[in-house]
Design an enzyme around this catalytic site. Structure first.
Site, PDB file in Angstrom:
ATOM      1  N   ARG A   1     -13.784   2.260 -10.986  1.00 42.53           N
ATOM      2  CA  ARG A   1     -14.850   1.956 -11.714  1.00 42.53           C
ATOM      3  C   ARG A   1     -15.458   2.981 -12.568  1.00 42.53           C
ATOM      4  NH1 ARG A   1     -16.820  -1.786  -6.831  1.00 42.53           N
ATOM      5  NH2 ARG A   1     -15.471  -0.068  -5.890  1.00 42.53           N
TER       6      ARG A   1
ATOM      7  N   ASP B   1       0.690  -0.122  -5.622  1.00 47.83           N
ATOM      8  CA  ASP B   1      -0.279   0.104  -4.560  1.00 47.83           C
ATOM      9  C   ASP B   1      -0.069  -1.417  -3.617  1.00 47.83           C
ATOM     10  OD1 ASP B   1      -1.990   0.363  -2.198  1.00 47.83           O
ATOM     11  OD2 ASP B   1      -3.847   0.404  -3.695  1.00 47.83           O
ATOM     12  N   LEU B   2       1.057  -1.753  -3.012  1.00 47.43           N
ATOM     13  CA  LEU B   2       1.087  -2.997  -2.292  1.00 47.43           C
ATOM     14  C   LEU B   2       1.131  -2.881  -0.975  1.00 47.43           C
ATOM     15  CD1 LEU B   2       3.439  -5.009  -4.685  1.00 47.43           C
ATOM     16  CD2 LEU B   2       1.112  -5.258  -4.757  1.00 47.43           C
ATOM     17  N   LYS B   3       1.063  -1.740  -0.288  1.00 46.11           N
ATOM     18  CA  LYS B   3       0.997  -1.476   1.092  1.00 46.11           C
ATOM     19  C   LYS B   3       1.943  -2.254   2.082  1.00 46.11           C
ATOM     20  CE  LYS B   3      -3.971  -0.249   0.631  1.00 46.11           C
ATOM     21  NZ  LYS B   3      -4.304  -0.738  -0.642  1.00 46.11           N
TER      22      LYS B   3
ATOM     23  N   ASP C   1       6.188  -5.172   6.967  1.00 46.60           N
ATOM     24  CA  ASP C   1       6.794  -6.153   7.492  1.00 46.60           C
ATOM     25  C   ASP C   1       7.948  -5.573   8.130  1.00 46.60           C
ATOM     26  OD1 ASP C   1       8.481  -8.620   7.440  1.00 46.60           O
ATOM     27  OD2 ASP C   1       7.311  -9.069   5.369  1.00 46.60           O
ATOM     28  N   ILE C   2       8.887  -6.252   8.401  1.00 44.02           N
ATOM     29  CA  ILE C   2      10.131  -5.829   9.243  1.00 44.02           C
ATOM     30  C   ILE C   2      10.827  -4.753   8.428  1.00 44.02           C
ATOM     31  CG2 ILE C   2      10.218  -7.946  10.781  1.00 44.02           C
ATOM     32  CD1 ILE C   2      12.958  -8.897   9.169  1.00 44.02           C
TER      33      ILE C   2
ATOM     34  N   LYS D   1      -2.649   3.028 -11.091  1.00 39.95           N
ATOM     35  CA  LYS D   1      -2.579   2.316 -10.051  1.00 39.95           C
ATOM     36  C   LYS D   1      -2.368   0.584 -10.202  1.00 39.95           C
ATOM     37  CE  LYS D   1      -5.386   1.648  -6.607  1.00 39.95           C
ATOM     38  NZ  LYS D   1      -5.443   0.296  -5.692  1.00 39.95           N
TER      39      LYS D   1
ATOM     40  N   THR E   1      -9.840   2.255   5.242  1.00 40.15           N
ATOM     41  CA  THR E   1     -11.181   2.716   5.303  1.00 40.15           C
ATOM     42  C   THR E   1     -12.408   1.811   5.590  1.00 40.15           C
ATOM     43  OG1 THR E   1     -11.514   3.061   2.865  1.00 40.15           O
ATOM     44  CG2 THR E   1     -11.152   5.016   4.031  1.00 40.15           C
TER      45      THR E   1
HETATM   46  O1  C5P Z   1     -13.273   1.601  -8.239  1.00 41.07           O
HETATM   47  P1  C5P Z   1     -13.060   2.497  -7.252  1.00 41.07           P
HETATM   48  O2  C5P Z   1     -12.976   3.872  -7.785  1.00 41.07           O
HETATM   49  O3  C5P Z   1     -13.915   2.484  -6.104  1.00 41.07           O
HETATM   50  O4  C5P Z   1     -11.500   2.098  -6.732  1.00 41.07           O
HETATM   51  C1  C5P Z   1     -10.820   2.728  -5.895  1.00 41.07           C
HETATM   52  C2  C5P Z   1      -9.404   1.959  -5.600  1.00 41.07           C
HETATM   53  O5  C5P Z   1      -8.749   2.727  -4.586  1.00 41.07           O
HETATM   54  C3  C5P Z   1      -9.555   0.747  -5.356  1.00 41.07           C
HETATM   55  O6  C5P Z   1      -8.347   0.239  -5.929  1.00 41.07           O
HETATM   56  C4  C5P Z   1      -9.409   0.359  -4.068  1.00 41.07           C
HETATM   57  O7  C5P Z   1      -8.699  -0.737  -3.488  1.00 41.07           O
HETATM   58  C5  C5P Z   1      -8.632   1.722  -3.397  1.00 41.07           C
HETATM   59  N1  C5P Z   1      -8.930   2.126  -2.319  1.00 41.07           N
HETATM   60  C6  C5P Z   1     -10.205   2.690  -1.793  1.00 41.07           C
HETATM   61  N2  C5P Z   1     -10.237   2.875  -0.513  1.00 41.07           N
HETATM   62  C7  C5P Z   1      -9.281   3.026   0.355  1.00 41.07           C
HETATM   63  C8  C5P Z   1      -8.070   2.687  -0.123  1.00 41.07           C
HETATM   64  C9  C5P Z   1      -7.846   2.289  -1.488  1.00 41.07           C
HETATM   65  O8  C5P Z   1     -10.946   2.303  -2.616  1.00 41.07           O
HETATM   66  N3  C5P Z   1      -9.362   3.358   1.691  1.00 41.07           N
END
Ligand code: C5P
Length: 241
Positions: free
Chosen positions: A217, A61-63, A66-67, A34, A125
């Site tokens: 992580r 993952d740039l979400k 926009d229009i 990702k 979230t």
């Molecule tokens: O390191 P970790 O496992 O927490 O990374 C989770 C990834 O998922 C990160 O890139 C975070 O931005 C993304 N993410 C998240 N919760 C969300 C949406 C995306 O942790 N609700």
């Protein structure tokens, strides 16, 4: 799909060199990488081309929000980069989502590239009930998530990014067994939570109905990322056996 193919590793790093080092260590052990706003803003589309060029799958993952015309055009550029998944923000509305789906279908036919999956983000979230109310959304978080997922599905979107606690309600309310659920907030038993609050283990998430798990992580900061990824694959395999 093999168990390892469900693992999407978040390359939340500053430099292309760090990202490529993780990709080298994890090649063949996970299904996808990702690339989000941090790495993309630092390294640009070249890092996407490089990872795709290594034969790996990328979730961009740039979400996009926009229009309709702008998101549709950005989606086509993502597809031209060769990503396997990209996402849009469902709060952009059905016209935005439909325009993106239509543009990808047209461009894939015209330019002969494989169609990426298009996922929608529903409610981030990081929101709680109070912060939703602050922006004028009065429904409960779960109702709002389900409502937006249904809107995405009706707009031709392939699936959603959903927190672990949303998987079951979504599976119960979306009448499409092929609707894709990709879930972050996954932590193997005993792993550090970092800043994640409501987590599930990989086994719990796939049992609840997640197709893909976004894991950062617990893999990328592990002493041995490859071993960490393999352990998670085994856990997924056992859960689905
Ligand atoms: O390191 P970790 O496992 O927490 O990374 C989770 C990834 O998922 C990160 O890139 C975070 O931005 C993304 N993410 C998240 N919760 C969300 C949406 C995306 O942790 N609700």
């Amino acid at each position: 799909m093999q168990p390892k193919d469900r693992i999407v590793v978040a390359l939340d790093v500053e430099t292309p060199a760090q990202a490529l080092s993780l990709v080298e260590q994890l090649r063949g052990l996970v299904g996808m990488f990702k690339i989000g706003k941090q790495l993309f803003t630092a390294a640009g589309p070249d890092i996407v081309r490089q990872v795709v060029g290594l034969g790996e799958k990328v979730f961009l993952d740039l979400k996009f929000h926009d229009i309709p015309n702008t998101v549709a055009a950005a989606g086509v550029e993502a597809a031209r980069l060769g990503v396997s998944i990209f996402n849009v923000h469902s709060l952009g509305g059905s016209a935005m989502m439909r325009a993106t789906v239509d543009a990808i279908n047209d461009a894939a036919e015209r330019e002969k590239f494989p169609k990426p999956l298009i996922l929608a983000v529903t409610i981030l979230t990081s929101h709680d009930q109070a912060s939703l109310q602050e922006i004028g959304l009065e429904r409960s978080i779960q109702e709002q998530v389900v409502h937006l997922a249904q809107l995405a599905s009706a707009s031709g979107i392939n699936g959603v990014v959903a927190s672990p606690r949303e998987i079951l309600p979504l599976r119960q309310s979306i009448d499409n067994p092929n609707f894709v659920i990709l879930t972050p907030g996954v932590r193997p038993a005993g792993a550090a939570l970092n800043d994640q609050k409501r987590v599930m283990t990989p086994a719990e998430a796939v049992t609840a109905g997640a197709d893909y798990l976004v894991i950062g992580r617990p893999i990328t900061s592990a002493e041995n990322p490859a071993t960490a990824a393999q352990k998670i694959s085994e856990e997924i395999e056992q859960a689905l056996a």
